[in-house]
Design an enzyme around this catalytic site. Sequence first.
Site, PDB file in Angstrom:
ATOM      1  N   GLU A  87       4.582 -21.419 -36.774  1.00  0.00           N
ATOM      2  CA  GLU A  87       3.410 -21.584 -35.924  1.00  0.00           C
ATOM      3  C   GLU A  87       2.895 -20.273 -35.342  1.00  0.00           C
ATOM      4  O   GLU A  87       1.818 -20.237 -34.747  1.00  0.00           O
ATOM      5  CB  GLU A  87       3.725 -22.582 -34.799  1.00  0.00           C
ATOM      6  CG  GLU A  87       3.870 -24.005 -35.326  1.00  0.00           C
ATOM      7  CD  GLU A  87       4.204 -25.018 -34.246  1.00  0.00           C
ATOM      8  OE1 GLU A  87       4.521 -24.601 -33.112  1.00  0.00           O
ATOM      9  OE2 GLU A  87       4.158 -26.229 -34.541  1.00  0.00           O
ATOM     10  N   GLU A 139      26.114 -25.180 -44.015  1.00  0.00           N
ATOM     11  CA  GLU A 139      26.391 -24.473 -42.765  1.00  0.00           C
ATOM     12  C   GLU A 139      27.784 -23.860 -42.720  1.00  0.00           C
ATOM     13  O   GLU A 139      28.082 -23.036 -41.853  1.00  0.00           O
ATOM     14  CB  GLU A 139      26.196 -25.403 -41.578  1.00  0.00           C
ATOM     15  CG  GLU A 139      27.226 -26.497 -41.430  1.00  0.00           C
ATOM     16  CD  GLU A 139      27.021 -27.283 -40.138  1.00  0.00           C
ATOM     17  OE1 GLU A 139      28.008 -27.402 -39.384  1.00  0.00           O
ATOM     18  OE2 GLU A 139      25.904 -27.762 -39.896  1.00  0.00           O
TER      19      GLU A 139
END
Length: 274
Positions: A85, A116
Site C-alpha cells: 500500500e 516458517e
Amino acid sequence: MESSVDFRKITEDPSPYRHIERMPINEILININKEDQKVAGAVEKAIPQIERLVTVITDKMLSGGRLFYIGAGTSGRLAVVDASECPPTFGVPEGLVIAIIAGGSQAITQAIENAEDDTDQGWLDLQKYHINEKDVVVGIAASGTTPYVVSALEQCRKHQITTGCITNNPGSPLERTADFPIVVETGPEFITGSTRMKSGTAQKLTLNMISTTVMIQLGRVEDNQMVNMLLTNEKLVDRGVRIVMERLSIKDYEKAKALLLHWGSVKKAVEEGK
C-alpha cells in the site's frame, strides 16, 4: 539459531475464557472486543521502541536505503499488506518498501507447510534483492521464535545490515537478535495461541505507524493530505480533485480534474496551478 526454550511465550498462555463453544454469539463478540480493546494500550507502551526504529529507517532511506519486512504466516501477510500500500498511498517507487513472506507469493493466500521452519531460506530470499548495509530489515513474528525470521536477522547482523523486529513475546530470540526491537505485549489470545487475533492486530497497528511516519518524514504527506498518491482509480482521482480544489480555491470540479490529470499528481497540479 538461538534457543527458544528459556523464555515464556505469553502468546501461548491459556485463554482466560473457558468453554467458548458454549457461549452465546453476543457473549463471544463482546469478549473478543474486550480483548481487542487491550491492543491499543499495549502498542502505546511500545511507542519509544517504535520511535527508535522509525528514526533509523528514515535516516537509512534518506541515504538511499530500502525497508524490508520479513515474516511467516499472518505476520508475513500483514507485512505484504503494508508494503503493497505504500506506492499507491504515498507515490513512492515499487521496491522501496519490500515484504518477504515465507513460502513466497503462494503463502499470501494459503498456508505453505513447514516454510516458517526453514533456517536458510529467509536470508536467501533477502539476497534476491541484493540487500546491503543501506537497508533496514524488520522481522515480524508474534512468537519471536520463527526460524525463518530469526535466522534471516542473524545473517543480517553478520553482514552489518540494520535490523528491527515486531514481536509479542518479551525476551524472545527475535527480540535479542534485532538491533531495534519492538515488543507489544498483548497477552494470551481469546482462543489459546490464535495469534491472528490480538497479536496480529498489534502488528498491523505497529506497521501502520512505522510506514506512515517514515513516509511523512520523507515528505510524502503535506498538511494532512496524500498529495503524492497514485491516481489509479476513480475514487483516488476524485479525492485528488477535491484536494486540488481546496488548495487552489477552485470551485469548478471539471477544471480541477483537468489540471490534476494533466500533471498526474496532486502535488504537481498544486505547484503548477499557483
